[in-house]
Enzyme design. Structure first.
Site, PDB file in Angstrom:
ATOM      1  N   HIS A 216     -84.112 -52.663  -8.597  1.00  9.78           N
ATOM      2  CA  HIS A 216     -83.101 -52.228  -7.607  1.00  9.78           C
ATOM      3  C   HIS A 216     -83.990 -51.273  -6.518  1.00  9.78           C
ATOM      4  CE1 HIS A 216     -79.690 -50.035  -5.848  1.00  9.78           C
ATOM      5  NE2 HIS A 216     -79.094 -50.917  -6.164  1.00  9.78           N
TER       6      HIS A 216
ATOM      7  N   HIS B  67     -76.433 -57.129  -4.837  1.00 13.38           N
ATOM      8  CA  HIS B  67     -75.541 -56.162  -4.928  1.00 13.38           C
ATOM      9  C   HIS B  67     -74.943 -56.367  -3.320  1.00 13.38           C
ATOM     10  CE1 HIS B  67     -76.682 -52.865  -7.898  1.00 13.38           C
ATOM     11  NE2 HIS B  67     -76.242 -53.907  -8.460  1.00 13.38           N
TER      12      HIS B  67
ATOM     13  N   ASP C 147     -70.521 -53.985  -4.355  1.00 13.93           N
ATOM     14  CA  ASP C 147     -71.036 -52.809  -4.967  1.00 13.93           C
ATOM     15  C   ASP C 147     -69.897 -51.809  -5.042  1.00 13.93           C
ATOM     16  OD1 ASP C 147     -72.951 -51.179  -6.255  1.00 13.93           O
ATOM     17  OD2 ASP C 147     -74.115 -51.237  -4.465  1.00 13.93           O
ATOM     18  N   HIS C 148     -70.334 -50.588  -4.342  1.00 11.82           N
ATOM     19  CA  HIS C 148     -69.211 -49.546  -4.299  1.00 11.82           C
ATOM     20  C   HIS C 148     -67.984 -49.884  -3.622  1.00 11.82           C
ATOM     21  CE1 HIS C 148     -73.222 -46.948  -4.481  1.00 11.82           C
ATOM     22  NE2 HIS C 148     -72.957 -47.569  -5.654  1.00 11.82           N
TER      23      HIS C 148
ATOM     24  N   TYR D 211     -66.418 -46.612  -7.835  1.00 12.25           N
ATOM     25  CA  TYR D 211     -66.094 -47.683  -8.730  1.00 12.25           C
ATOM     26  C   TYR D 211     -64.678 -47.793  -9.406  1.00 12.25           C
ATOM     27  CZ  TYR D 211     -71.109 -48.610  -9.194  1.00 12.25           C
ATOM     28  OH  TYR D 211     -72.464 -48.927  -8.507  1.00 12.25           O
TER      29      TYR D 211
ATOM     30  N   CYS E 163     -80.102 -55.474  -2.658  1.00 11.76           N
ATOM     31  CA  CYS E 163     -79.048 -54.355  -2.700  1.00 11.76           C
ATOM     32  C   CYS E 163     -78.840 -54.154  -1.104  1.00 11.76           C
ATOM     33  CB  CYS E 163     -79.113 -53.109  -3.349  1.00 11.76           C
ATOM     34  SG  CYS E 163     -77.640 -51.974  -3.186  1.00 11.76           S
TER      35      CYS E 163
HETATM   36  C1  DNO Z   1     -75.311 -47.390  -8.032  1.00  9.87           C
HETATM   37  C2  DNO Z   1     -76.152 -48.498  -8.464  1.00  9.87           C
HETATM   38  C3  DNO Z   1     -77.591 -47.834  -9.272  1.00  9.87           C
HETATM   39  C4  DNO Z   1     -77.978 -48.847 -10.025  1.00  9.87           C
HETATM   40  C5  DNO Z   1     -79.519 -48.580 -10.630  1.00  9.87           C
HETATM   41  C6  DNO Z   1     -80.019 -49.656 -10.889  1.00  9.87           C
HETATM   42  O1  DNO Z   1     -74.097 -47.609  -7.734  1.00  9.87           O
HETATM   43  O2  DNO Z   1     -76.437 -49.490  -7.634  1.00  9.87           O
HETATM   44  O3  DNO Z   1     -77.234 -46.912 -10.159  1.00  9.87           O
HETATM   45  O4  DNO Z   1     -77.287 -49.354 -10.822  1.00  9.87           O
HETATM   46  O5  DNO Z   1     -80.117 -47.809  -9.662  1.00  9.87           O
HETATM   47  O6  DNO Z   1     -80.965 -49.525 -11.927  1.00  9.87           O
END
Ligand code: DNO
Length: 350
Positions: free
Chosen positions: A198, A267, A310-311, A328, A236
Site C-alpha cells: 500500500h 482501493h 475506500d473510506h 468506515y 490506492c
Molecule cells: C486506511 C487503510 C490503511 C491500509 C494499510 C495497509 O484506511 O487504507 O490503513 O489498510 O496502510 O497496510
C-alpha cells in the site's frame, strides 16, 4: 474484478449481513485484527475467518493487512526472526486459500489525518488532512491510532522509535524494504499469495520520518526490487491522489501497473485538494481523482482482483454517532461501491 468491502471482524458495527445487501459486493477484505505485529498467524485462525465470511455468503478476497514490525523497517538485529514470523503468516494465508495480502512500509504511523470530522458543504463529515495541524495531533495519533491501524505506541516507545529512525534515511529505508522483499516474496510465491504494498498515505514524509512508497514511480521501483508476479501493489487512488503532481497520471499508472501484472488490489476513493498539503476526502464521484478513467484502465487491462471502495464520509444518521468508525461507516462506502460497480458496468458492457 471482485467488488469487495472492508470488514473489521466481529467487533465491527457494520455486519456481514449488512454488507451482503450492497448490490454487487461479493468479497470481504479483513485481517486477524486481534494479533499484534510480529506474531505469526496460524492457518486455523485464517481458515476460521474465511469460514465466518463464507457462512455469510461472501468470499474472503484479501487480507489487509499483515503488519510489518518496526524492527524490519528499521533493520534491527532481530529482523530475521520478525521476517520469519511474517513469512509464517503469509504461509497461513496461502494455506487458508486467500490469494492477496495487502501491507505497508510506513514508519511508525499508518495512514494519517488531522481531522476525522471535517464538515463538508453538503452537511456530511469527512476525514481531512492539514499539514499545519499535524503537530497538535501527533501524540494522540501515535497512541490511539486511526481505524485499521494495527499498531500504536506509548509515548516512551514513540521517543525510542523517533531516535532510531533518525539513523535511517530514505535510501536505507529502500534497502530495508529490499531486504524484506527478498525474504518474503519467494515464500509468497510458493504459498500462492500475491503481495500488494500500500502506498504511504499521505504520500510524503511526516514528522521527519522517511517514507518511500510515495508515488507510482516508487511502485515500479518496489516491483523491480524483486522481479516476481507475487511482488505487487495496492493501487490506492486516495493516497496518491492527494499529491497534485500525481493525480492526473493515475489512470495511466493503473494501466501500466496492471499491464505489468503487478496491480493486485485496488482501493478506490476520492480526495479534494484545498491548499498546499491540505485535502479533504470526498464522496467517491466528487473529487480530484478521475475514478471513471481509473476504472476504464483497470477494465481494459482485464483486472480480476479485489477492488474496494475506500473510506466513506459520515452521512445521514451516522453523523455524530460515536459508534461509527470514522471513514468506515456503512452508508457512504455502500454508495461508493454502487458507483464503482456502475462505472465498471459502463466500461465492460456493450
Ligand atoms: C486506511 C487503510 C490503511 C491500509 C494499510 C495497509 O484506511 O487504507 O490503513 O489498510 O496502510 O497496510
Amino acid at each position: 474484478m471482485q467488488l469487495s468491502f472492508r470488514w473489521y471482524g466481529d467487533g465491527d458495527p457494520v455486519t456481514l449481513d449488512a454488507i451482503r445487501q450492497i448490490p454487487g459486493v461479493v468479497g470481504i477484505v479483513s485481517a486477524l485484527h486481534d494479533l499484534p505485529p510480529g506474531v505469526a498467524w496460524s492457518a486455523d485462525a485464517v481458515v476460521a475467518l474465511r469460514q465466518r465470511v463464507e457462512a455469510a455468503g461472501l468470499a474472503l478476497t484479501c487480507i489487509e493487512s499483515i503488519p510489518v514490525p518496526e524492527g524490519i523497517k528499521l533493520g534491527t538485529d532481530d529482523r530475521e526472526r520478525l521476517a520469519d514470523a511474517w513469512c509464517a503468516s503469509v504461509e497461513a494465508v496461502g494455506a487458508a486459500g486467500v490469494p492477496v495480502v495487502c501491507y505497508n512500509f510506513m514508519p511508525v504511523f499508518d495512514w494519517t489525518r488531522t481531522s476525522l470530522h471535517r464538515p463538508l458543504a453538503d452537511g456530511s463529515e469527512a476525514l481531512a488532512y492539514v499539514e499545519g495541524e499535524l503537530s497538535a495531533v501527533e501524540e494522540a495519533l501515535a497512541s490511539g491510532g486511526l481505524p485499521g491501524w494495527m499498531d500504536a505506541h506509548a509515548p516512551d516507545d514513540l521517543r525510542r522509535l523517533f531516535a532510531a529512525y533518525a539513523e535511517v534515511d530514505t535510501e536505507r529505508m529502500w534497502d530495508h524494504l529490499g531486504w524484506f522483499l527478498e525474504r518474503v516474496v519467494p515464500v509468497a510465491e510458493a504459498a500462492g499469495v500475491r503481495l500488494a504494498i500500500h502506498p504511504d498515505d499521505p504520500p510524503w514524509p511526516l514528522f521527519g520520518l522517511p517514507r518511500v512508497v510515495t508515488s507510482a514511480d516508487a511502485f515500479d521501483r518496489v516491483c523491480d526490487l524483486v522481479d516476481s508476479p507475487a511482488n505487487g501493489v495496492t493501487f490506492c487512488t486516495g493516497s496518491l491522489g492527494a499529491d497534485p503532481a500525481q493525480v492526473a497520471g493515475l489512470p495511466a499508472d493503473a494501466a501500466r501497473l496492471a499491464a505489468r501484472g503487478r496491480l493486485h488490489f485496488a482501493h478506490l476513493r476520492n480526495v479534494r485538494r484545498l491548499g498546499v498539503r491540505d485535502f479533504t476526502e470526498t464522496a467517491h464521484p466528487d473529487g480530484d481523482v478521475d475514478l471513471n478513467a481509473v476504472i476504464r484502465a483497470l477494465a481494459e487491462a482485464g483486472f480480476d482482483g479485489p477492488l474496494r471502495p475506500d473510506h466513506g464520509r459520515q452521512i445521514w444518521s451516522e453523523r455524530g454517532d460515536p459508534t461509527v468508525r470514522p471513514g468506515y461507516g456503512l452508508f457512504d462506502r455502500a454508495l461508493g461501491a454502487t458507483y464503482l460497480r456502475g462505472l465498471w458496468e459502463g466500461a465492460t458492457r456493450s
